[in-house]
Design a protein around this motif. Structure first.
Motif, mmCIF file in Angstrom:
data_model
loop_
_atom_site.group_PDB
_atom_site.id
_atom_site.type_symbol
_atom_site.label_atom_id
_atom_site.label_comp_id
_atom_site.label_asym_id
_atom_site.label_seq_id
_atom_site.Cartn_x
_atom_site.Cartn_y
_atom_site.Cartn_z
ATOM 1 N N ARG A 1 7.979 -6.201 15.335
ATOM 2 C CA ARG A 1 7.152 -6.301 16.984
ATOM 3 C C ARG A 1 8.072 -6.584 18.262
ATOM 4 O O ARG A 1 7.166 -6.012 18.353
ATOM 5 N N ILE B 1 9.661 -7.988 9.836
ATOM 6 C CA ILE B 1 8.015 -8.578 10.841
ATOM 7 C C ILE B 1 8.663 -8.921 12.244
ATOM 8 O O ILE B 1 7.984 -8.104 13.058
ATOM 9 N N ARG B 2 8.455 -9.874 12.293
ATOM 10 C CA ARG B 2 8.905 -10.205 13.537
ATOM 11 C C ARG B 2 9.784 -9.783 14.217
ATOM 12 O O ARG B 2 10.039 -8.406 15.639
ATOM 13 N N GLY C 1 6.992 -7.262 -0.485
ATOM 14 C CA GLY C 1 6.675 -8.969 0.392
ATOM 15 C C GLY C 1 6.924 -9.310 1.522
ATOM 16 O O GLY C 1 6.598 -9.799 2.653
ATOM 17 N N ASP C 2 7.823 -9.870 0.728
ATOM 18 C CA ASP C 2 8.915 -10.667 1.245
ATOM 19 C C ASP C 2 9.586 -10.310 2.295
ATOM 20 O O ASP C 2 9.796 -10.145 3.889
ATOM 21 N N TYR C 3 10.195 -9.469 2.433
ATOM 22 C CA TYR C 3 11.700 -8.261 2.800
ATOM 23 C C TYR C 3 10.559 -7.424 4.149
ATOM 24 O O TYR C 3 11.231 -8.123 5.470
ATOM 25 N N LEU C 4 9.604 -7.515 3.569
ATOM 26 C CA LEU C 4 8.299 -6.886 4.833
ATOM 27 C C LEU C 4 7.966 -8.318 6.027
ATOM 28 O O LEU C 4 8.087 -7.793 7.571
ATOM 29 N N ARG C 5 7.779 -9.387 5.406
ATOM 30 C CA ARG C 5 7.773 -10.270 5.846
ATOM 31 C C ARG C 5 8.654 -10.899 6.688
ATOM 32 O O ARG C 5 7.658 -11.025 8.265
ATOM 33 N N ARG C 6 9.918 -10.839 6.625
ATOM 34 C CA ARG C 6 11.162 -10.996 7.552
ATOM 35 C C ARG C 6 11.142 -9.921 8.372
ATOM 36 O O ARG C 6 12.116 -10.795 9.122
#
Length: 185
Positions: free
Chosen positions: A183, A179-180, A172-177
């Motif tokens: 996008r 995402i920007r 989840g942390d890798y995905l969160r980082r």
């Protein structure tokens, strides 16, 4: 030659996968011990190749490419063989699915972002995840070699579930980082 040693250790980890897989599904106490010793040697090269590459000043593009692949190949092969040998069944298949899913997700993110010159460095928590996961797998591999200590398999499975929690958190942390950057594309 010493400058190539880290890459040779990484390649040795990959080469150990097939014999390890065979030993995991081979019945007998001796096979469990051999599997565990081979797994331990392979797991130690995960640390040793990086340590030597930094110490010898021989960090290479080949090593940066191969090391994470070797890690994922080892983890995936062991999980698959533990499932094939019916050591991970029923609810204990959930960690297998989550761990493999996370590895594919992170690999895909790194591949995509690498094309955009964006790095997703390994976090400290992900290093703990890997250590816990390797310890769990080692215990499950060794359990048939310690028939008098029936709790070893249970400890391994408990550690696998703990590693899975860290797997979900770090994925989840890798995905969160990422995402920007996703996008922006």
């Amino acid at each position: 030659m010493a400058s190539r040693l880290p890459n040779h250790l990484t390649l040795a980890r990959i080469a150990a996968i097939v014999p390890l897989a065979v030993l995991i599904v081979t019945p007998g106490v001796w096979a469990a011990w051999l599997a565990f010793l081979l797994y331990l040697a392979a797991a130690l090269t995960d640390w040793l190749d990086g340590y030597l590459a930094r110490k010898l000043g021989s960090v290479s593009a080949v090593g940066k490419f191969l090391d994470p692949i070797a890690d994922k190949m080892l983890v995936a092969a062991v999980l698959i063989m533990l499932v094939a040998d019916h050591r991970l069944i029923d609810w204990n298949l959930i960690p297998v699915l989550l761990i493999l899913g996370r590895e594919l997700l992170v690999s895909g993110l790194r591949e995509y972002l690498g094309q955009k010159a964006v790095a997703l460095p390994v976090s400290q928590l992900a290093k703990w995840k890997t250590g816990l996961q390797m310890t769990a797998q080692g215990a499950i591999i060794l359990a048939p070699g310690l028939p008098a200590l029936g709790f070893v398999n249970g400890v391994g499975i408990l550690l696998l579930w703990a590693a899975t929690l860290l797997t979900v958190i770090t994925g989840g942390d890798y995905l969160r980082r990422a995402i920007r950057y996703l996008r922006a594309a």
